[in-house]
Scaffold this motif. Structure first.
Motif, PDB file in Angstrom:
ATOM      1  N   HIS A  86      34.225  27.608 -56.090  1.00  0.00           N
ATOM      2  CA  HIS A  86      34.635  26.283 -56.552  1.00  0.00           C
ATOM      3  C   HIS A  86      33.543  25.708 -57.446  1.00  0.00           C
ATOM      4  O   HIS A  86      32.435  26.238 -57.517  1.00  0.00           O
ATOM      5  CB  HIS A  86      34.873  25.346 -55.354  1.00  0.00           C
ATOM      6  CG  HIS A  86      33.641  25.080 -54.550  1.00  0.00           C
ATOM      7  ND1 HIS A  86      33.190  25.938 -53.577  1.00  0.00           N
ATOM      8  CD2 HIS A  86      32.739  24.067 -54.594  1.00  0.00           C
ATOM      9  CE1 HIS A  86      32.075  25.458 -53.051  1.00  0.00           C
ATOM     10  NE2 HIS A  86      31.772  24.320 -53.654  1.00  0.00           N
ATOM     11  N   HIS A  88      32.143  21.568 -59.070  1.00  0.00           N
ATOM     12  CA  HIS A  88      32.075  20.147 -58.697  1.00  0.00           C
ATOM     13  C   HIS A  88      32.170  19.266 -59.927  1.00  0.00           C
ATOM     14  O   HIS A  88      31.551  18.202 -59.975  1.00  0.00           O
ATOM     15  CB  HIS A  88      30.767  19.840 -57.968  1.00  0.00           C
ATOM     16  CG  HIS A  88      30.296  20.932 -57.071  1.00  0.00           C
ATOM     17  ND1 HIS A  88      29.599  22.011 -57.530  1.00  0.00           N
ATOM     18  CD2 HIS A  88      30.457  21.138 -55.749  1.00  0.00           C
ATOM     19  CE1 HIS A  88      29.336  22.838 -56.528  1.00  0.00           C
ATOM     20  NE2 HIS A  88      29.845  22.347 -55.438  1.00  0.00           N
ATOM     21  N   HIS A 145      30.064  27.992 -57.576  1.00  0.00           N
ATOM     22  CA  HIS A 145      29.473  28.793 -56.510  1.00  0.00           C
ATOM     23  C   HIS A 145      30.419  28.966 -55.329  1.00  0.00           C
ATOM     24  O   HIS A 145      31.493  28.368 -55.274  1.00  0.00           O
ATOM     25  CB  HIS A 145      28.136  28.182 -56.057  1.00  0.00           C
ATOM     26  CG  HIS A 145      28.232  26.905 -55.287  1.00  0.00           C
ATOM     27  ND1 HIS A 145      27.148  26.323 -54.666  1.00  0.00           N
ATOM     28  CD2 HIS A 145      29.274  26.082 -55.017  1.00  0.00           C
ATOM     29  CE1 HIS A 145      27.505  25.217 -54.063  1.00  0.00           C
ATOM     30  NE2 HIS A 145      28.798  25.039 -54.250  1.00  0.00           N
ATOM     31  N   TYR A 162      25.931  14.808 -53.437  1.00  0.00           N
ATOM     32  CA  TYR A 162      26.521  14.936 -54.774  1.00  0.00           C
ATOM     33  C   TYR A 162      26.526  13.579 -55.459  1.00  0.00           C
ATOM     34  O   TYR A 162      26.825  12.565 -54.841  1.00  0.00           O
ATOM     35  CB  TYR A 162      27.984  15.405 -54.701  1.00  0.00           C
ATOM     36  CG  TYR A 162      28.217  16.599 -53.838  1.00  0.00           C
ATOM     37  CD1 TYR A 162      28.133  17.888 -54.354  1.00  0.00           C
ATOM     38  CD2 TYR A 162      28.524  16.442 -52.491  1.00  0.00           C
ATOM     39  CE1 TYR A 162      28.349  18.986 -53.548  1.00  0.00           C
ATOM     40  CE2 TYR A 162      28.742  17.536 -51.677  1.00  0.00           C
ATOM     41  CZ  TYR A 162      28.656  18.804 -52.209  1.00  0.00           C
ATOM     42  OH  TYR A 162      28.870  19.884 -51.413  1.00  0.00           O
TER      43      TYR A 162
HETATM   44 FE   FE2 Z   1      29.963  23.372 -53.576  1.00  0.00          FE
END
Ligand code: FE2
Length: 191
Positions: A86, A88, A145, A162
């Motif tokens: 995935h 982000h 990653h 994040y």
């Molecule tokens: Fe991640």
């Protein structure tokens, strides 16, 4: 989707805007270093780490308050679990292992934003790192990653942050060198 249009006034155009009304002190966007510092510090908080319920059947989560409005999570990983591939989107982030060990596979490549379904990866883009307890990493925008607990019998716990809070996550499947976009998820789906 970063908006590059800062307020550059054009001579003779609109009146200059008044100062934005802010009811709270402005939070400076956290840097990658601050996120990494936060996850490392949090991972050393033994009482917090111990408070995470562990489920042998699946991952578990506790939402944390990250620095500067960032989105942070404490995550428990039973043996053999992982995230799948995935990214982000435009968020930067950091994570560190607090207990057990995690493996990260990542791609040193910038994926096109939209308009593709499958991509053939070139040779040499794969990266892999083992993150033992106390070890972490930070990443920039568009980081692709997957994170795994490869242990057969040891639960892992990690801390993640994040910024901006995750707007979306793209999920990929991978067969050899071919990466396929499977779906785009909002953070609610991601849990
Ligand atoms: Fe991640």
């Amino acid at each position: 989707m970063s908006s590059a249009h800062s307020a550059v006034p054009t001579a003779g155009s609109v009146p200059s805007p008044t100062s934005p009304v802010s009811s709270s002190p402005a939070l400076a966007a956290p840097t990658i270093t601050e996120l990494l510092d936060f996850v490392r510090r949090t991972a050393r908080n033994e009482a917090l780490i111990a408070s995470l319920p562990l489920d042998p059947e699946g991952r578990t989560w506790i939402r944390l308050d990250g620095p500067g409005g960032s989105e942070a999570w404490l995550i428990g990983w039973p043996p053999g679990t992982g995230t799948g591939w995935h990214d982000h989107a435009d968020s930067i982030g950091a994570f560190t292992t607090a207990a057990g060990a995690l493996k990260e596979h990542s791609l040193a490549v910038r994926l096109p934003t939209d308009g593709w379904k499958t991509l053939e990866l070139t040779d040499g883009v794969d990266r892999s790192r083992e993150l033992a307890a106390g070890q972490g990493r930070a990443f920039g925008q568009n980081h692709v990653h997957e994170v795994l607990n490869e242990s057969e019998d040891v639960h892992a716990v990690s801390v993640h942050a994040y910024y901006p809070p995750l707007p979306r996550i793209r999920r990929f499947s991978r067969t050899g060198a071919v990466l396929r976009l499977e779906q785009t998820e909002s953070p609610e789906d991601w849990q």
